[in-house]
Design a protein around this motif. Structure first.
Motif, PDB file in Angstrom:
ATOM      1  N   LEU A  25       0.837  -1.204   0.000  1.00 33.59           N
ATOM      2  CA  LEU A  25       0.000   0.000   0.000  1.00 33.59           C
ATOM      3  C   LEU A  25       0.878   1.262   0.000  1.00 33.59           C
ATOM      4  N   LYS A  26       1.902   1.221   0.833  1.00 33.97           N
ATOM      5  CA  LYS A  26       2.806   2.389   0.916  1.00 33.97           C
ATOM      6  C   LYS A  26       3.504   2.619  -0.418  1.00 33.97           C
ATOM      7  N   SER A  27       3.931   1.505  -1.039  1.00 28.25           N
ATOM      8  CA  SER A  27       4.618   1.619  -2.329  1.00 28.25           C
ATOM      9  C   SER A  27       3.685   2.224  -3.383  1.00 28.25           C
ATOM     10  N   LEU A  28       2.427   1.764  -3.337  1.00 25.98           N
ATOM     11  CA  LEU A  28       1.451   2.292  -4.307  1.00 25.98           C
ATOM     12  C   LEU A  28       1.172   3.775  -4.065  1.00 25.98           C
ATOM     13  N   GLU A  29       1.085   4.118  -2.784  1.00 27.07           N
ATOM     14  CA  GLU A  29       0.826   5.531  -2.464  1.00 27.07           C
ATOM     15  C   GLU A  29       1.963   6.429  -2.958  1.00 27.07           C
ATOM     16  N   LEU A  30       3.199   5.878  -2.828  1.00 23.08           N
ATOM     17  CA  LEU A  30       4.362   6.620  -3.341  1.00 23.08           C
ATOM     18  C   LEU A  30       4.261   6.811  -4.857  1.00 23.08           C
ATOM     19  N   GLN A  31       3.869   5.721  -5.515  1.00 24.63           N
ATOM     20  CA  GLN A  31       3.705   5.763  -6.978  1.00 24.63           C
ATOM     21  C   GLN A  31       2.670   6.813  -7.387  1.00 24.63           C
ATOM     22  N   LYS A  32       1.543   6.782  -6.682  1.00 23.76           N
ATOM     23  CA  LYS A  32       0.442   7.709  -6.993  1.00 23.76           C
ATOM     24  C   LYS A  32       0.907   9.148  -6.777  1.00 23.76           C
ATOM     25  N   ASP A  33       1.606   9.341  -5.675  1.00 26.75           N
ATOM     26  CA  ASP A  33       2.125  10.672  -5.341  1.00 26.75           C
ATOM     27  C   ASP A  33       3.084  11.161  -6.432  1.00 26.75           C
ATOM     28  N   ASN A  34       3.899  10.199  -6.879  1.00 29.18           N
ATOM     29  CA  ASN A  34       4.869  10.516  -7.931  1.00 29.18           C
ATOM     30  C   ASN A  34       4.167  10.971  -9.220  1.00 29.18           C
ATOM     31  N   PHE A  35       3.154  10.225  -9.625  1.00 25.93           N
ATOM     32  CA  PHE A  35       2.381  10.602 -10.820  1.00 25.93           C
ATOM     33  C   PHE A  35       1.753  11.987 -10.647  1.00 25.93           C
TER      34      PHE A  35
END
Ligand SMILES: [Zn+2]
Length: 257
Positions: free
Chosen positions: A96-106
């Motif tokens: 979940l944290k990794s995905l949130e980082l990805q989303k934030d990055n986008f």
């Protein structure tokens, strides 16, 4: 009419044709310059507009990616709530944290691209202001050319006929010389000769101030069957009436010396 009189008659109409045509040409040139400026500006604006479209498309892609990850995140959150044990829970949490980082990055990338779009939009607005100013100048130039063409076309037609008539009296070899010299000096094909010092037989071309040898000067006093050109500027030389009269008065005196 002597050859020189024919040349002077041609010259007087030739300068009028050139002046009128010159006015038209300068209006045409001005309009062309405005057209070139407008084309350049439009090309630059198109380039920036293309960049804006590309950037806008990139933003749409980034937002789509972020939304996709958002859906995955929501799914994982549901899984997290329903997780059976601590091990499963912590694994989902890491994902979940990794995905949130990805989303934030986008989202960050999309934001940066949005700022870029704002800058591009501002530049396009600047181009539009400039294009507006240029359009005004271009319209003025078009009107100017139209007016000038209208006011000069009739007169130019008359003068062209007058010039052709005057030219028809001039023998071909002299005509060639006249055209060459007229083109060389923007229509200033002829020049008078002045006496600098009659006693020492010093004469000069009044256009370029270069000395005219006495042999040439005396030919100007002759029968006038051929054209005499300044050795320096090549203009066709002639003597004004006053100069001719002064020379004829001097002649007998010169002979007696
Ligand atoms: Zn000269």
């Amino acid at each position: 009419m002597s050859l020189m009189e024919q040349i002077l008659a041609l010259h007087s109409v030739d300068v009028q044709v050139r002046a009128l045509r010159g006015r038209l040409d300068s209006a045409k040139h001005y309009l062309k310059t405005q057209e070139t400026h407008m084309r350049d500006l439009q090309a630059q604006r198109d380039e920036v507009e293309l960049q804006r479209k590309h950037t806008q498309a990139q933003i749409a892609n980034l937002e789509m990616e972020a939304n996709g990850v958002g859906v995955q995140i929501q799914k994982m959150r549901d899984e997290l709530n329903n997780s059976g044990n601590t091990k499963q829970y912590s694994a989902i949490l890491t994902g979940l944290k990794s995905l949130e980082l990805q989303k934030d990055n986008f989202e960050q990338q999309a934001l940066a691209q949005m700022e870029k779009v704002e800058q591009l939009v501002a530049r396009i607005a600047q181009f539009d202001v400039k294009l507006g100013e240029r359009t005004t100048l271009h319209d003025k130039a078009t009107t100017e050319l139209h007016d000038r063409t209208k006011e000069t076309s009739e007169r130019l037609g008359e003068l062209d006929r007058e010039r052709a008539l005057a030219a028809s009296h001039v023998p071909a070899p002299s005509m060639t010389i006249f055209d060459e010299v007229a083109n060389m000096h923007d229509g200033e094909a002829v020049s008078t000769v002045m006496t600098v010092d009659a006693r020492s037989r010093e004469y000069a071309c009044t256009a370029c101030n270069v000395e005219i040898p006495y042999q040439l000067y005396s030919r100007l006093l002759g029968d006038g069957t051929s054209l005499i050109q300044c050795l320096s500027c090549k203009r066709i030389l002639y003597l004004e009436m006053a100069e001719l009269e002064a020379a004829s008065k001097r002649k007998p005196a010169a002979k007696s010396v």
